[in-house]
Design a protein around this motif. Structure first.
Motif, PDB file in Angstrom:
ATOM      1  N   LYS A   1      39.858-136.407  50.721  1.00  0.00           N
ATOM      2  CA  LYS A   1      40.297-135.641  49.559  1.00  0.00           C
ATOM      3  C   LYS A   1      40.470-134.177  49.937  1.00  0.00           C
ATOM      4  O   LYS A   1      39.753-133.647  50.788  1.00  0.00           O
ATOM      5  CB  LYS A   1      39.283-135.778  48.420  1.00  0.00           C
ATOM      6  CG  LYS A   1      39.028-137.221  47.951  1.00  0.00           C
ATOM      7  CD  LYS A   1      38.090-137.245  46.769  1.00  0.00           C
ATOM      8  CE  LYS A   1      37.746-138.659  46.317  1.00  0.00           C
ATOM      9  NZ  LYS A   1      36.684-139.264  47.144  1.00  0.00           N
TER      10      LYS A   1
ATOM     11  N   SER B   1      35.509-133.584  52.253  1.00  0.00           N
ATOM     12  CA  SER B   1      36.687-134.393  51.973  1.00  0.00           C
ATOM     13  C   SER B   1      36.333-135.843  51.665  1.00  0.00           C
ATOM     14  O   SER B   1      37.132-136.573  51.082  1.00  0.00           O
ATOM     15  CB  SER B   1      37.654-134.340  53.150  1.00  0.00           C
ATOM     16  OG  SER B   1      37.037-134.849  54.330  1.00  0.00           O
TER      17      SER B   1
ATOM     18  N   SER C   1      33.711-136.589  49.771  1.00  0.00           N
ATOM     19  CA  SER C   1      32.906-136.567  48.549  1.00  0.00           C
ATOM     20  C   SER C   1      33.276-137.739  47.656  1.00  0.00           C
ATOM     21  O   SER C   1      34.451-138.093  47.518  1.00  0.00           O
ATOM     22  CB  SER C   1      33.137-135.248  47.800  1.00  0.00           C
ATOM     23  OG  SER C   1      32.604-135.316  46.490  1.00  0.00           O
TER      24      SER C   1
ATOM     25  N   TYR D   1      36.932-129.870  47.395  1.00  0.00           N
ATOM     26  CA  TYR D   1      36.558-130.663  48.561  1.00  0.00           C
ATOM     27  C   TYR D   1      36.401-129.806  49.813  1.00  0.00           C
ATOM     28  O   TYR D   1      35.729-130.223  50.769  1.00  0.00           O
ATOM     29  CB  TYR D   1      37.560-131.793  48.756  1.00  0.00           C
ATOM     30  CG  TYR D   1      37.633-132.676  47.533  1.00  0.00           C
ATOM     31  CD1 TYR D   1      36.602-133.563  47.232  1.00  0.00           C
ATOM     32  CD2 TYR D   1      38.690-132.564  46.632  1.00  0.00           C
ATOM     33  CE1 TYR D   1      36.637-134.344  46.088  1.00  0.00           C
ATOM     34  CE2 TYR D   1      38.736-133.345  45.481  1.00  0.00           C
ATOM     35  CZ  TYR D   1      37.706-134.232  45.214  1.00  0.00           C
ATOM     36  OH  TYR D   1      37.731-134.997  44.070  1.00  0.00           O
TER      37      TYR D   1
ATOM     38  N   ALA E   1      36.585-132.938  39.743  1.00  0.00           N
ATOM     39  CA  ALA E   1      36.895-131.752  40.541  1.00  0.00           C
ATOM     40  C   ALA E   1      37.736-130.773  39.724  1.00  0.00           C
ATOM     41  O   ALA E   1      37.501-129.554  39.744  1.00  0.00           O
ATOM     42  CB  ALA E   1      37.632-132.154  41.819  1.00  0.00           C
TER      43      ALA E   1
ATOM     44  N   GLY F   1      41.935-130.110  43.374  1.00  0.00           N
ATOM     45  CA  GLY F   1      41.837-131.501  43.812  1.00  0.00           C
ATOM     46  C   GLY F   1      43.230-132.068  43.945  1.00  0.00           C
ATOM     47  O   GLY F   1      43.899-132.325  42.943  1.00  0.00           O
TER      48      GLY F   1
END
Length: 412
Positions: free
Chosen positions: A179, A189, A191, A184, A198, A170
């Motif tokens: 992200k 991305s 999320s 991700y 993460a 992450g």
């Protein structure tokens, strides 16, 4: 970052805050080392919808279920923990996806590779390994980010060090709608899951690979996790959300780590919740409405500490830097210790903020002995847990001001 320097005094929590029962547990009979099970032993529990969380300036009662009834037995805690897990995912950190469809990789004396496939997508990352002297297999401590942890003492105590780069899973410096990192790449991305969760997911996948290995290098049943500052936040969340982790050791974790959310606004100089939310996508997206209203949360960090119970936990804090919110951290530790006490494992939690050196993420002589004891007890199954609370006089919180519930005597 603001600094407040003063001459710290050593005060035991029993004398300072009137929690003699906690100290009696800590120095009394040692609880057995908890059996390491699965990533989430309460996955089969039926968790009701939390509905409207309402509001409460006091810390939520960790022993009261969502439906309003209280737990009465130690066995009840398994599914109550699942409720807290769901609340924390929903309102604070975002969802931690469960075991992916496929996890593979390798473990050698110098490194670990991780390859993950889920929902038609794949991602991978790696971590380096340092081994202590001897032939193994060794217990291991996952060290976030490569700084702030006393790796020399970890190795000297007989545990390996797994150097984990959470930014590969992450990445910081990214907007919430874009992200980046292995997590991700699998789950999108955009999320709503924050970086801390993460990062925790990444450690869980490392443990998956260790479990699949032949066991000649690392012992899959004896894993710890530690990190300092932002990586202390990650270590805290990681230990709470994977019950295979036998020992959790967050260092100077600050806001979004151990300190209670409700305490941060009233603790002068501590990093505001809104600042921690906006500095990096550490929190899940759903936390945004609570940055100015932590009293609206149906959960707080004393219950996240309770999620770790009865496994080993050693919380280390720095009272010299106001930004780190150590007073709110002490309240979280005291509140979480009530869960440990109720489960008959009061000696399995330790807290230490009474330190001389105010340098952020320094290796400290005060923490060396309890660190060694914790590794020996929870990763090597020898000796006794430190079971100690040493709270700085300048950053001591009073749990009594924060709760309107009492700790039950759980049976079983």
């Amino acid at each position: 970052m603001r600094f407040q320097r003063y001459r710290p005094r050593m005060l035991m929590v029993a004398a300072l805050l009137g929690v003699a029962s906690l100290m009696t547990t800590a120095v009394g009979a040692q609880a057995a080392v908890p059996t390491v099970g699965g990533e989430d032993d309460g996955a089969d529990c039926a968790v009701p919808s939390p509905g409207n969380p309402g509001g409460n300036a006091k810390l939520p009662d960790p022993f009261t279920r969502i439906d309003g009834t209280r737990v009465t037995t130690k066995d009840d805690w398994r599914c109550r923990r699942s409720e807290i897990k769901k609340l924390a995912e929903t309102y604070v950190y975002g969802e931690k996806h469960g075991a992916p469809q496929s996890v593979s990789g390798s473990v050698s004396r110098t490194g670990i590779s991780v390859n993950v496939s889920d929902q038609g997508k794949s991602a991978g990352f790696s971590a380096s390994v340092q081994l202590p002297s001897g032939s193994g297999p060794f217990p291991a401590v996952v060290v976030f980010g490569g700084f702030g942890a006393d790796t020399a003492t970890i190795l000297a105590s007989g545990a390996a060090v797994i150097n984990y780069d959470p930014l590969a899973v992450g990445k910081e410096g990214t907007p919430r709608n874009n992200k980046q990192g292995a997590y991700y790449s699998l789950y999108g991305s955009s999320s709503s899951t924050g970086l801390l969760m993460a990062w925790a997911w990444g450690v869980s996948r490392i443990i998956d690979v260790i479990e699949q290995s032949d066991g000649s290098v690392l012992d899959a049943g004896a894993t710890g996790v530690t990190g300092c500052s932002r990586y202390g936040k990650g270590a805290f969340v990681t230990g709470a959300f994977d019950q295979r982790i036998a020992l959790t050791m967050p260092i100077e974790s600050g806001t979004a780590g151990a300190p209670i959310f409700r305490g941060i606004p009233g603790e002068s100089g501590s990093q505001p919740l809104s600042s921690a939310y906006s500095e990096q996508p550490w929190f899940g997206d759903a936390f945004n409405p609570y940055t100015g209203n932590p009293n609206g949360l149906p959960v707080d960090t004393h219950e996240i500490i309770g999620m770790v119970a009865p496994r080993g936990l050693f919380l280390m804090e720095n009272p010299h830097i106001d930004w780190l919110g150590a007073r709110s951290g002490s309240v979280a530790a005291l509140g979480g210790a009530e869960v440990y006490k109720a489960l008959g494992a009061g000696a399995n939690i330790s807290y230490w903020s009474d330190i001389q050196d105010g340098t952020h993420c320094a290796v400290r002589s005060e923490w060396k002995a309890p660190l060694q004891q914790s590794i020996q007890k929870f990763l090597l199954n020898t000796g006794s847990a430190p079971g100690v609370f040493r709270v700085s006089a300048g950053k001591s919180g009073d749990l009594g001001q924060w709760r309107d519930w009492q700790t039950p005597e759980l049976t079983g």
